[in-house]
Design a protein around this motif. Structure first.
Motif, PDB file in Angstrom:
ATOM      1  N   GLY A  82       0.813  -1.205   0.000  1.00 10.78           N
ATOM      2  CA  GLY A  82       0.000   0.000   0.000  1.00 10.78           C
ATOM      3  C   GLY A  82       0.840   1.245   0.000  1.00 10.78           C
ATOM      4  N   SER A  83       0.374   2.286  -0.715  1.00  6.72           N
ATOM      5  CA  SER A  83       1.103   3.551  -0.797  1.00  6.72           C
ATOM      6  C   SER A  83       1.102   4.257   0.548  1.00  6.72           C
ATOM      7  CB  SER A  83       0.463   4.448  -1.858  1.00  6.72           C
ATOM      8  OG  SER A  83      -0.920   4.645  -1.577  1.00  6.72           O
ATOM      9  N   GLY A  89       2.318   9.691  -5.671  1.00 11.16           N
ATOM     10  CA  GLY A  89       2.983   9.346  -6.916  1.00 11.16           C
ATOM     11  C   GLY A  89       1.980   9.228  -8.050  1.00 11.16           C
ATOM     12  N   GLU A  90       2.454   8.686  -9.148  1.00 10.00           N
ATOM     13  CA  GLU A  90       1.622   8.549 -10.331  1.00 10.00           C
ATOM     14  C   GLU A  90       0.440   7.624 -10.062  1.00 10.00           C
ATOM     15  OE1 GLU A  90       2.003   6.719 -14.863  1.00 10.00           O
ATOM     16  OE2 GLU A  90       3.769   6.972 -13.590  1.00 10.00           O
ATOM     17  N   GLY A  91      -0.766   8.070 -10.415  1.00 14.89           N
ATOM     18  CA  GLY A  91      -1.935   7.222 -10.270  1.00 14.89           C
ATOM     19  C   GLY A  91      -2.600   7.288  -8.919  1.00 14.89           C
ATOM     20  N   GLY A  92      -2.127   8.121  -7.994  1.00 11.64           N
ATOM     21  CA  GLY A  92      -2.771   8.245  -6.689  1.00 11.64           C
ATOM     22  C   GLY A  92      -2.445   7.085  -5.775  1.00 11.64           C
ATOM     23  N   HIS A  93      -3.236   6.932  -4.728  1.00 11.84           N
ATOM     24  CA  HIS A  93      -3.010   5.873  -3.755  1.00 11.84           C
ATOM     25  C   HIS A  93      -3.638   4.575  -4.233  1.00 11.84           C
ATOM     26  CE1 HIS A  93      -1.198   8.500  -0.809  1.00 11.84           C
ATOM     27  NE2 HIS A  93      -2.184   9.363  -0.977  1.00 11.84           N
ATOM     28  N   ALA A  94      -3.049   3.460  -3.779  1.00 10.63           N
ATOM     29  CA  ALA A  94      -3.537   2.167  -4.236  1.00 10.63           C
ATOM     30  C   ALA A  94      -3.035   1.071  -3.323  1.00 10.63           C
ATOM     31  CB  ALA A  94      -3.094   1.893  -5.679  1.00 10.63           C
ATOM     32  N   GLU A 105       2.975  -7.969 -10.811  1.00 10.62           N
ATOM     33  CA  GLU A 105       1.743  -7.419 -10.262  1.00 10.62           C
ATOM     34  C   GLU A 105       0.540  -8.213 -10.770  1.00 10.62           C
ATOM     35  OE1 GLU A 105       1.035  -3.072  -9.626  1.00 10.62           O
ATOM     36  OE2 GLU A 105      -0.420  -3.382 -11.219  1.00 10.62           O
ATOM     37  N   GLN A 106      -0.314  -8.637  -9.845  1.00 13.04           N
ATOM     38  CA  GLN A 106      -1.499  -9.406 -10.210  1.00 13.04           C
ATOM     39  C   GLN A 106      -2.740  -8.532 -10.296  1.00 13.04           C
ATOM     40  OE1 GLN A 106      -1.939 -12.942  -7.845  1.00 13.04           O
ATOM     41  NE2 GLN A 106       0.123 -13.660  -8.308  1.00 13.04           N
ATOM     42  N   TRP A 107      -2.845  -7.542  -9.404  1.00 11.68           N
ATOM     43  CA  TRP A 107      -3.917  -6.559  -9.524  1.00 11.68           C
ATOM     44  C   TRP A 107      -3.558  -5.321  -8.729  1.00 11.68           C
ATOM     45  CZ3 TRP A 107      -5.514  -5.672  -4.601  1.00 11.68           C
ATOM     46  CH2 TRP A 107      -5.612  -6.749  -3.710  1.00 11.68           C
ATOM     47  N   ARG A 108      -4.340  -4.276  -8.999  1.00 12.73           N
ATOM     48  CA  ARG A 108      -4.154  -2.996  -8.314  1.00 12.73           C
ATOM     49  C   ARG A 108      -5.520  -2.368  -8.085  1.00 12.73           C
ATOM     50  NH1 ARG A 108      -0.838   1.587 -11.349  1.00 12.73           N
ATOM     51  NH2 ARG A 108       0.491  -0.244 -11.651  1.00 12.73           N
ATOM     52  N   VAL A 109      -5.773  -1.940  -6.862  1.00  4.73           N
ATOM     53  CA  VAL A 109      -7.034  -1.304  -6.510  1.00  4.73           C
ATOM     54  C   VAL A 109      -6.743   0.122  -6.061  1.00  4.73           C
ATOM     55  CG1 VAL A 109      -8.994  -1.301  -4.921  1.00  4.73           C
ATOM     56  CG2 VAL A 109      -8.167  -3.453  -5.868  1.00  4.73           C
ATOM     57  N   SER A 110      -7.345   1.094  -6.736  1.00  3.87           N
ATOM     58  CA  SER A 110      -7.175   2.493  -6.347  1.00  3.87           C
ATOM     59  C   SER A 110      -7.882   2.759  -5.025  1.00  3.87           C
ATOM     60  CB  SER A 110      -7.730   3.416  -7.431  1.00  3.87           C
ATOM     61  OG  SER A 110      -7.017   3.270  -8.641  1.00  3.87           O
TER      62      SER A 110
END
Length: 441
Positions: A82-83, A89-94, A105-110
């Motif tokens: 987690g950020s 950074g780029e793309g906000g928190h996730a 990376e398998q998935w990313r949730v904003s």
């Protein structure tokens, strides 16, 4: 999805083997919306920090990381990252799920704000869930339920204004969370029971400030630790079964391996009470200032460990409270961490101490000057020195294999088998504890 037993077995199988290949495989489970901007992973043995062996590294788009934890995934265990609040950074928190074996990376949730709790896992009729709380922004925090098979948010639940959330535990169909604001009140806060399927509220009860640790769900009973109080609530209804109030701090609660007794330290005594009824089984008065009461779950430990701030650790029988053995170390403010494997007990404090779990006989120790050490033990022993550096040791004789001292403060570690997963800046490293520094050169 795997059960908890299967998840732990998969951790050992995946992280215990040594894969020195320099090639990484692309994950087929990337989220379609995130593939274009996905971070990269490199499964190489290129050392970082001079001579530290790295199984793989994964670069995220974030400036810093906070959460680094292990959780089940669709195809096996994953590292959840987690950020940090210091910079999105780029793309906000996730929250990211990274493959344990190769770092893809398998998935990313904003997320609307940085995650502030490690994800907790449960599975039931509604499917598998990861629950994580985010930082208070715009006056409120949120709890997020994530489907780890797809990497999607299923629902969110808002805390009241200016409250923080702490997940307390789960059953197959419910997640329990508590709120917190000033950390000292016995009232004015709430414990919520939320449905795993859609997040609707099953029940709520008034409570004090939820503390970051000391909660558990055993045998349909929810144990909640708040300032100077431990309560046992019926997991289905929220009805209070029993409580323990103290005039001072409470240490614990800790639960035995069968989930039958609860051990609590307060007001100069350690007590064992029944989980279901709160009836006292035994009481032991102590003539020292307690710092911790813990029962490690690894290897089905049958011992209660009581810390003395003056530098002692008592191994206590859960049946009658009698001392089995004592470890004495040279320190003040001793707050021990304890990890158990099938062969040894490892105690962290002013150093790392490897002990025979039955006799308490010391096999080896590592004592750096004037630091507090957290210990993590599996196939390899890792020592987290005040969150500034990581050491790794041969569990047989305590030989130091390497130490990792990054330029910025690391997040984590999360450990499994021979691997320690550490965040530095915006990068996650899988550090290989099975190899020595010379083997990484």
């Amino acid at each position: 999805m795997p059960s908890r037993r299967a998840f732990l077995a998969a951790l050992t199988a995946v992280a215990g083997c040594t894969n020195r290949s320099s090639e990484s495989t692309e994950s087929s489970r990337r989220s379609a919306t995130d593939t274009a901007s996905s971070a990269t992973a490199t499964a190489t043995a290129t050392p970082t920090n001079g001579t530290v062996p790295v199984r793989w590294r994964h670069e995220t788009p974030h400036e810093a990381l906070d959460v680094v934890a292990l959780a089940p995934g669709a195809d096996g265990p994953v590292v959840c990252v987690g950020s940090d609040g210091g910079g999105a950074g780029e793309g906000g928190h996730a929250l990211h799920a990274v493959g344990l074996a190769d770092g893809t990376e398998q998935w990313r949730v904003s997320l609307p704000a940085p995650a502030v709790t490690e994800p907790i896992y449960a599975e039931g009729e509604a499917g598998p869930r990861l629950y994580v709380a985010t930082r208070v922004t715009d006056g409120a925090a949120e709890l997020h339920a994530i489907d780890p098979t797809r990497g999607t948010r299923v629902w969110e639940f808002d805390a009241p204004e200016r409250r923080r959330f702490y997940p307390l535990g789960t059953t197959a169909d419910t997640v329990f969370v508590g709120t917190r604001d000033d950390d000292v009140s016995r009232s004015g806060e709430t414990v919520y029971a939320l449905a795993a399927g859609d997040g609707h509220e099953r029940w709520r009860v008034e409570s004090g400030d939820a503390l970051p640790s000391g909660h558990a769900v055993r045998r349909e009973t929810l144990l909640v630790r708040t300032p100077a109080r431990v309560r046992a609530l019926d997991a289905a209804t929220g009805a209070e079964r029993w409580r323990i109030d103290s005039s001072t701090a409470i240490h614990g609660p800790a639960v035995d391996s069968r989930g039958e007794r609860v051990f609590v330290g307060h007001d100069g005594a350690v007590r064992a009470v029944g989980l279901g009824d709160g009836r006292e089984r035994w009481r032991r008065d102590v003539e020292f200032t307690m710092s911790r009461v813990v029962t490690p779950r690894e290897a089905m430990s049958t011992t209660v460990f009581v810390g003395d701030r003056a530098g002692r650790l008592l191994a206590v029988s859960p049946l009658d409270g009698e001392t089995r053995w004592t470890l004495s170390v040279d320190t003040d403010g001793f707050r021990p961490s304890v990890a158990r494997t099938s062969e040894r007990l490892y105690v962290g404090g002013p150093g790392v101490y490897a002990l025979d779990p039955v006799s308490g006989e010391r096999a080896w120790s590592f004592t750096p000057p004037a630091v507090e050490v957290g210990v993590h033990a599996s196939t390899t022993v890792f020592a987290d020195v005040r969150g500034d550096r990581i050491h790794t040791f041969d569990p047989a004789d305590g030989t130091e294999r390497w130490r990792f001292t990054p330029e910025s403060r690391p997040s984590g570690p999360a450990t499994a088998g021979n691997l320690a997963f550490v965040g530095v800046g915006g990068t996650v490293y899988a550090l290989d504890g099975s190899r020595t520094a010379s083997e990484s050169s």
